[in-house]
Write a protein that holds these residues in place. Sequence first.
Motif, PDB file in Angstrom:
ATOM      1  N   ALA A   1       0.846  -1.192   0.000  1.00  0.00           N
ATOM      2  CA  ALA A   1       0.000   0.000   0.000  1.00  0.00           C
ATOM      3  C   ALA A   1       0.880   1.241   0.000  1.00  0.00           C
ATOM      4  O   ALA A   1       2.067   1.191   0.329  1.00  0.00           O
ATOM      5  CB  ALA A   1      -0.908   0.028   1.230  1.00  0.00           C
ATOM      6  N   GLY A   2       0.262   2.348  -0.376  1.00  0.00           N
ATOM      7  CA  GLY A   2       0.862   3.645  -0.142  1.00  0.00           C
ATOM      8  C   GLY A   2       0.284   4.215   1.142  1.00  0.00           C
ATOM      9  O   GLY A   2      -0.696   3.698   1.691  1.00  0.00           O
TER      10      GLY A   2
ATOM     11  N   LEU B   1      -4.218   5.165   4.497  1.00  0.00           N
ATOM     12  CA  LEU B   1      -3.621   4.143   3.645  1.00  0.00           C
ATOM     13  C   LEU B   1      -4.224   4.243   2.250  1.00  0.00           C
ATOM     14  O   LEU B   1      -5.417   4.511   2.096  1.00  0.00           O
ATOM     15  CB  LEU B   1      -3.877   2.750   4.212  1.00  0.00           C
ATOM     16  CG  LEU B   1      -3.283   2.444   5.587  1.00  0.00           C
ATOM     17  CD1 LEU B   1      -3.707   1.053   6.043  1.00  0.00           C
ATOM     18  CD2 LEU B   1      -1.760   2.558   5.557  1.00  0.00           C
ATOM     19  N   VAL B   2      -3.394   3.992   1.236  1.00  0.00           N
ATOM     20  CA  VAL B   2      -3.840   4.027  -0.160  1.00  0.00           C
ATOM     21  C   VAL B   2      -3.628   2.634  -0.731  1.00  0.00           C
ATOM     22  O   VAL B   2      -2.492   2.198  -0.935  1.00  0.00           O
ATOM     23  CB  VAL B   2      -3.067   5.072  -0.976  1.00  0.00           C
ATOM     24  CG1 VAL B   2      -3.562   5.091  -2.420  1.00  0.00           C
ATOM     25  CG2 VAL B   2      -3.216   6.454  -0.345  1.00  0.00           C
TER      26      VAL B   2
ATOM     27  N   GLY C   1      -2.416   3.628  -9.388  1.00  0.00           N
ATOM     28  CA  GLY C   1      -2.168   5.043  -9.125  1.00  0.00           C
ATOM     29  C   GLY C   1      -1.776   5.380  -7.706  1.00  0.00           C
ATOM     30  O   GLY C   1      -1.848   6.543  -7.302  1.00  0.00           O
ATOM     31  N   LYS C   2      -1.325   4.385  -6.927  1.00  0.00           N
ATOM     32  CA  LYS C   2      -0.932   4.652  -5.532  1.00  0.00           C
ATOM     33  C   LYS C   2       0.177   5.696  -5.464  1.00  0.00           C
ATOM     34  O   LYS C   2       0.104   6.645  -4.680  1.00  0.00           O
ATOM     35  CB  LYS C   2      -0.478   3.345  -4.864  1.00  0.00           C
ATOM     36  CG  LYS C   2      -1.572   2.304  -4.689  1.00  0.00           C
ATOM     37  CD  LYS C   2      -1.121   1.128  -3.842  1.00  0.00           C
ATOM     38  CE  LYS C   2       0.057   0.373  -4.434  1.00  0.00           C
ATOM     39  NZ  LYS C   2      -0.300  -0.271  -5.737  1.00  0.00           N
TER      40      LYS C   2
ATOM     41  N   LEU D   1      -8.139   2.187  -4.620  1.00  0.00           N
ATOM     42  CA  LEU D   1      -8.104   2.664  -5.995  1.00  0.00           C
ATOM     43  C   LEU D   1      -8.435   1.535  -6.961  1.00  0.00           C
ATOM     44  O   LEU D   1      -7.904   0.427  -6.831  1.00  0.00           O
ATOM     45  CB  LEU D   1      -6.706   3.227  -6.317  1.00  0.00           C
ATOM     46  CG  LEU D   1      -6.219   4.401  -5.455  1.00  0.00           C
ATOM     47  CD1 LEU D   1      -4.838   4.832  -5.926  1.00  0.00           C
ATOM     48  CD2 LEU D   1      -7.187   5.558  -5.509  1.00  0.00           C
ATOM     49  N   ALA D   2      -9.290   1.815  -7.933  1.00  0.00           N
ATOM     50  CA  ALA D   2      -9.576   0.852  -8.991  1.00  0.00           C
ATOM     51  C   ALA D   2      -8.495   0.973 -10.052  1.00  0.00           C
ATOM     52  O   ALA D   2      -7.981   2.066 -10.298  1.00  0.00           O
ATOM     53  CB  ALA D   2     -10.947   1.131  -9.606  1.00  0.00           C
ATOM     54  N   PRO D   3      -8.093  -0.139 -10.701  1.00  0.00           N
ATOM     55  CA  PRO D   3      -7.067  -0.073 -11.760  1.00  0.00           C
ATOM     56  C   PRO D   3      -7.500   0.865 -12.867  1.00  0.00           C
ATOM     57  O   PRO D   3      -8.679   0.932 -13.217  1.00  0.00           O
ATOM     58  CB  PRO D   3      -6.991  -1.520 -12.260  1.00  0.00           C
ATOM     59  CG  PRO D   3      -7.525  -2.340 -11.142  1.00  0.00           C
ATOM     60  CD  PRO D   3      -8.553  -1.498 -10.441  1.00  0.00           C
TER      61      PRO D   3
END
Length: 265
Positions: free
Chosen positions: A157-158, A168-169, A176-177, A263-265
Amino acid sequence: MAKPQSLGEIGASLLALLHLAESACQLQVGSFQFGMRTISVFAQRSVAGIPWQDALVPNANGGMGDYPLYILSRADYDFGWARTTPLAAYGFARDLENLGWLVMADPEAQTLVALHVESRRALLLARTTPAPRHQAEFMRGLAHWHSVLDGNFLLHAGAVSHRGRVALVLGKGGSGKTSLVLHCAHSGWKFLGDNVVEVGFAAGEPLAALVYPTAKVRRNSIRFEALTQGAYDPENGKDIFFLQRSEVNLHAGAAPVVGCVMLAP
């Protein structure tokens, strides 16, 4: 043909190698934050694999422990056992776990990463300089081991923080993290990672900590003026940026997690 070593003989040779490293590694590279702990890195004066400048974060107060890592450039060490002992993914020697060692070996490259569990002393036997992306996530296997031994885990994760609280991302590779955490960092947030973050718990509260002060950016995808020239990694087509050379503000120590973004791809 040499007789295959028994597990006991392998464990004894690893312990002897650790003692050799302790006496041979007289150069103190530095003391660094490594997730929720500190590692002190020692090396021989002529050694491959010493972290690049800014590949780790200089020590911040509040780490859970201070553990040594010894980096050897050359050693009279027989890798024959690694050709006869089954190695799992990433060269992990599962059979040595019962002897109190966590080991990853590559007999062809003659490289070895080993952690003595009881003492938490680690060694790296490196024959070549690591590729940029391995420098960017220096000793990731060791980071996993220390994290698990402390009851934590590394998360893909980012993460960024604002006023001492962490978001957390999450998302698959390419979602797009890195772009999001760098945009946040350039908007006044602090950076905790773009790919690997350590997560643990204190009094039932989730905490996150920075492991690597680096960002991996796909070429021609995004531009950030605060990033200096990166080291290109042809294996995955990314530039590796060492953020202590930039204006990005890094988060020191652990901080509470208050939310996640998927995040979705």
